[in-house]
Design a protein around this motif. Structure first.
Motif, PDB file in Angstrom:
ATOM      1  N   LYS A 141       4.594   1.887   1.646  1.00  0.00           N
ATOM      2  CA  LYS A 141       5.680   2.375   0.801  1.00  0.00           C
ATOM      3  C   LYS A 141       6.252   3.666   1.386  1.00  0.00           C
ATOM      4  O   LYS A 141       7.470   3.851   1.458  1.00  0.00           O
ATOM      5  CB  LYS A 141       5.182   2.607  -0.615  1.00  0.00           C
ATOM      6  N   ALA A 142       5.384   4.559   1.841  1.00  0.00           N
ATOM      7  CA  ALA A 142       5.828   5.825   2.435  1.00  0.00           C
ATOM      8  C   ALA A 142       6.607   5.564   3.717  1.00  0.00           C
ATOM      9  O   ALA A 142       7.625   6.207   3.983  1.00  0.00           O
ATOM     10  CB  ALA A 142       4.626   6.731   2.706  1.00  0.00           C
TER      11      ALA A 142
ATOM     12  N   THR B 106       0.841  -1.195   0.000  1.00  0.00           N
ATOM     13  CA  THR B 106       0.000   0.000   0.000  1.00  0.00           C
ATOM     14  C   THR B 106       0.876   1.245   0.000  1.00  0.00           C
ATOM     15  O   THR B 106       2.064   1.195   0.296  1.00  0.00           O
ATOM     16  CB  THR B 106      -0.929   0.025   1.235  1.00  0.00           C
ATOM     17  N   SER B 107       0.251   2.357  -0.332  1.00  0.00           N
ATOM     18  CA  SER B 107       1.010   3.614  -0.388  1.00  0.00           C
ATOM     19  C   SER B 107       1.503   4.018   1.000  1.00  0.00           C
ATOM     20  O   SER B 107       2.561   4.627   1.135  1.00  0.00           O
ATOM     21  CB  SER B 107       0.162   4.725  -1.014  1.00  0.00           C
ATOM     22  N   GLN B 108       0.742   3.653   2.045  1.00  0.00           N
ATOM     23  CA  GLN B 108       1.196   3.958   3.405  1.00  0.00           C
ATOM     24  C   GLN B 108       2.444   3.145   3.749  1.00  0.00           C
ATOM     25  O   GLN B 108       3.390   3.678   4.336  1.00  0.00           O
ATOM     26  CB  GLN B 108       0.087   3.648   4.422  1.00  0.00           C
TER      27      GLN B 108
END
Length: 66
Positions: free
Chosen positions: A6-7, A2-4
Motif C-alpha cells: 500500500k505504501a 500489505t502495508s508495504q
C-alpha cells in the motif's frame, strides 16, 4: 494488500502526480512562449508593412522629382 504494498502504491501515485504537475506547468510555459512569439511576429509584420509603405512613398516622391 500489505502495508508495504500500500505504501509503495501511494508513493508511486504521489510520484506520478508530481511528474504530471511538472509536465502541465511545462506545457503552460510553452504556451506562454508561443503567445509571446506570436506577438513578436505580429509586431514585425506591422513594422515591415509600415516600412514598405514608406519606401513606396519615397519612391513616388523620387520619381516625381525626376
Amino acid at each position: 494488500m500489505t502495508s508495504q504494498n500500500k505504501a509503495a502504491c501511494e508513493a508511486e501515485a504521489n510520484e506520478f502526480t508530481r511528474v504530471d504537475s511538472e509536465f502541465q506547468s511545462e506545457i503552460s510555459l510553452k504556451m506562454e512562449d508561443v503567445q509571446i512569439l506570436e506577438s513578436c511576429i505580429q509586431d514585425l509584420e506591422d513594422g515591415i508593412e509600415s516600412l514598405s509603405k514608406s519606401l513606396i512613398k519615397y519612391r513616388r516622391s523620387l520619381l516625381n522629382i525626376l
